[in-house]
Design a protein around this motif. Sequence first.
Motif, short mmCIF file in Angstrom:
data_model
loop_
_atom_site.label_atom_id
_atom_site.label_comp_id
_atom_site.label_asym_id
_atom_site.label_seq_id
_atom_site.Cartn_x
_atom_site.Cartn_y
_atom_site.Cartn_z
N HIS A 1 0.81 -1.21 0.00
CA HIS A 1 0.00 0.00 0.00
C HIS A 1 0.85 1.27 0.00
O HIS A 1 0.48 2.27 -0.61
CB HIS A 1 -0.92 0.02 1.23
N HIS A 2 1.99 1.23 0.70
CA HIS A 2 2.76 2.46 0.92
C HIS A 2 3.99 2.57 0.03
O HIS A 2 4.79 3.48 0.22
CB HIS A 2 3.17 2.53 2.40
N ALA A 3 4.15 1.67 -0.93
CA ALA A 3 5.27 1.77 -1.86
C ALA A 3 5.03 2.93 -2.83
O ALA A 3 3.89 3.37 -3.02
CB ALA A 3 5.43 0.46 -2.64
N MET B 1 -7.10 5.38 -9.71
CA MET B 1 -7.24 4.12 -10.43
C MET B 1 -6.44 4.13 -11.73
O MET B 1 -5.86 3.12 -12.12
CB MET B 1 -8.72 3.84 -10.72
N MET B 2 -6.39 5.27 -12.41
CA MET B 2 -5.60 5.37 -13.63
C MET B 2 -4.11 5.16 -13.34
O MET B 2 -3.42 4.46 -14.07
CB MET B 2 -5.83 6.72 -14.30
N ARG B 3 -3.61 5.79 -12.27
CA ARG B 3 -2.19 5.63 -11.92
C ARG B 3 -1.86 4.17 -11.66
O ARG B 3 -0.87 3.64 -12.20
CB ARG B 3 -1.85 6.47 -10.69
N THR B 4 -2.67 3.52 -10.86
CA THR B 4 -2.40 2.12 -10.53
C THR B 4 -2.50 1.23 -11.76
O THR B 4 -1.66 0.36 -11.99
CB THR B 4 -3.39 1.63 -9.45
N ALA B 5 -3.54 1.45 -12.58
CA ALA B 5 -3.73 0.62 -13.77
C ALA B 5 -2.55 0.76 -14.74
O ALA B 5 -2.06 -0.24 -15.28
CB ALA B 5 -5.04 0.99 -14.47
N HIS B 6 -2.08 1.98 -14.95
CA HIS B 6 -0.97 2.19 -15.88
C HIS B 6 0.34 1.61 -15.33
O HIS B 6 1.12 1.01 -16.09
CB HIS B 6 -0.81 3.68 -16.17
N MET B 7 0.57 1.76 -14.02
CA MET B 7 1.79 1.20 -13.44
C MET B 7 1.78 -0.32 -13.51
O MET B 7 2.79 -0.95 -13.85
CB MET B 7 1.95 1.66 -12.00
N THR B 8 0.65 -0.92 -13.21
CA THR B 8 0.55 -2.37 -13.25
C THR B 8 0.67 -2.89 -14.67
O THR B 8 1.35 -3.89 -14.94
CB THR B 8 -0.76 -2.84 -12.62
N ASP B 9 0.02 -2.21 -15.60
CA ASP B 9 0.09 -2.61 -17.01
C ASP B 9 1.52 -2.54 -17.52
O ASP B 9 2.00 -3.45 -18.21
CB ASP B 9 -0.83 -1.71 -17.84
N ALA B 10 2.22 -1.46 -17.16
CA ALA B 10 3.61 -1.31 -17.59
C ALA B 10 4.48 -2.41 -16.99
O ALA B 10 5.39 -2.94 -17.65
CB ALA B 10 4.14 0.06 -17.18
#
Length: 704
Positions: A32-34, A198-207
């Motif tokens: 959560h805090h990374a 949600m956009m930040r998390t989705a893009h980081m995970t996708d990358a």
Amino acid sequence: MGIDVGGTFTDVVAIDAATRMLVARVKVPTTHHASDGVAAGIVAGITTLLEQCSIAPHDVAFIAHSTTQATNALLEGDVARVGVLGVLDGFGALAAARMRFAPVPLTASKRLEPPFVFARADDTELNAAIGELARRGVESVAVTSAFGVDDGTLESTVARSIRERGIAATCGHDVSSLYGLRARTRTAALNAAILPIMMRTAHMTDAAVKGAAIAAPLLIMRSDGGVMDVAEVERRPIQTMLSGPAAGIAGALFHENVTDGIFVEVGGTSADLSVIRAGQPQMRAARIGGHRTMLQTLDVRTLAIAGGSMVRVGPGGIADVGPRSAHIAGARYACFVEPGSFDGAHVERVAPTQRDSADYAVIVTRDGTRIAVTPTCAANLLGDIPDGNFARGDDESARRGFEVLGAYLGLDARACARRVLDMACAKVTACVEELIAQYALERESVVLVGGGGGAAALVPGSARHAGLASRLARDAEVISPIGVALALVRDVVERTIVDPTPGDILRVRREASDRAVAAGAAPDRVDVTIEIDAQRNRVRAIASGATAMVEGAAQAVRGAEERRAAAALSMRTGSEGVSLIAASDALDVYEASLTRRGAFGRTARVREQRIVDERAIVRFGARDALVVQTTAAALAAALRRTLEEATVFSDVGRALPELYILHGARIADFRGIMNTEHAIALAVEDIAGREPTARVVIVAKPRK
């Protein structure tokens, strides 16, 4: 690969696409805090699994994850500053009034109360409105208009202009295609509130997934049990609400093959209960802060009772179990410590958080370690936890823990454990009874199916309390990530249509199917369910299907006797009394005449039917249905006759039967159709392309 992002741990599993069997699992801490948020934990889990199990990245055909981020953001008030831009396309003050909504409470101290700015469909006015929102420090904008559901071009154009200024934006027609301006605007504002995070998390995970050389596109679990791609998350992040419980239900459907029952997923802090009927989870409209939204979610009942719930004590002894769990109080489970830990230990009453009363019992050891007796400990002592189960602990440690608490309360260890388990199970049983009543379930056929790491602690005892059958799901402790791995691409199209014609319904159906295919579903395996609400003039099409890469994997075909045995097991009878009565090219319909107990203890003979696929999986069941074998060429005429025979007439009118059409491996679900011509048109459309002699089965269940 399926990934379940939990509050404490992130679970990652690998499923063989051909056998649908679990082949590997890993557990890593949720980050959560990374700096990269929960994406860092997802990447760590993926990397660990690939390395430990020697899985090549190019062998991954499907990868998806569930997330609690949208739910947590709304529950904790961790949302963006939102503004609403109302486009007045011809209705002026009247439309503006219908767009405004009351503040939406998120927490005790936070609520969603966006500024409203209105502009006519004029470039100058719109640019001024966008500038006004920017000056107010808005981070995300919901664009809404009265008739955006009919033509969303204007909303989309305005949203694009907002994004060009570096501000996130969403549209009313993105979240719903139904009329109801205020509810649609409210839903769009909630969508906008969680859009940036949600956009930040989705893009980081996708990358990160692409960085691991996995070619399969990353998909994210939806609140209705399907999955969607990253592009869809950018439009409708609110669709990921409750995707955690949805993952468990998907596991119950696709891994445990539950067709009828109540699925109970038990963790350490809470338990989620949901009804599955005829192989379908039940849905309802989501409410946030007491306000209706246009978001359809799975009907999940969450209880603050679980395997790790703590015991509360009062003047009369044990007063309650829960809602706080052991990890909140920094306590270990009694059944998972060494028996010698209890030497010289004593009981204290503590408040797990500042908001709690100091009536939660912990056992404090000589070195100051806190230990809690929990329902899991009680179930271990009382023999409910089978060997090898995730919740299996040390019986002697559980006994020692309850001896210490029992001595404090004046009870013997087993009586103390029985009291704790009974109180915990009573809460689950009360919810089970509520679901049975609400959905008018036939009690004799209800089975409680347990999933989650704490299932063995509560599900068997709850079933005994309610007088119901129960079983624990395979791989129960990782049922959620398994559900993610086996989930289907899904999309929903809703339209408000007064007195829809067959052509109207077909257009909505095709749009839903096209959306599912565009999201990655195999075109020839998309199933579409149609629901028509004549009172609200609403047509809903729900399309779902596995991805093309997964469907390309060879599926294990079971023999005729295995399929018959699966049907018999589902009907709780012997194979000898089960007959094959109809079949498509890939689906069998089995029937047995059985005696069942009904209301007031009376018995009656019924005909039970089960539809079983080539993998010996029971897809759904029916009772006293009319089953007709026909061909593609003769379907229209056969269906008309069947509908006439199975239609029920009463003083409130006529009711068409619950209708299914089986062809190939497809089960076309037309339960929501209440018009004969609509049903025939949709059925003929569904089998288009089949050879005239192709086998087709009609299953019509008269409505009560």
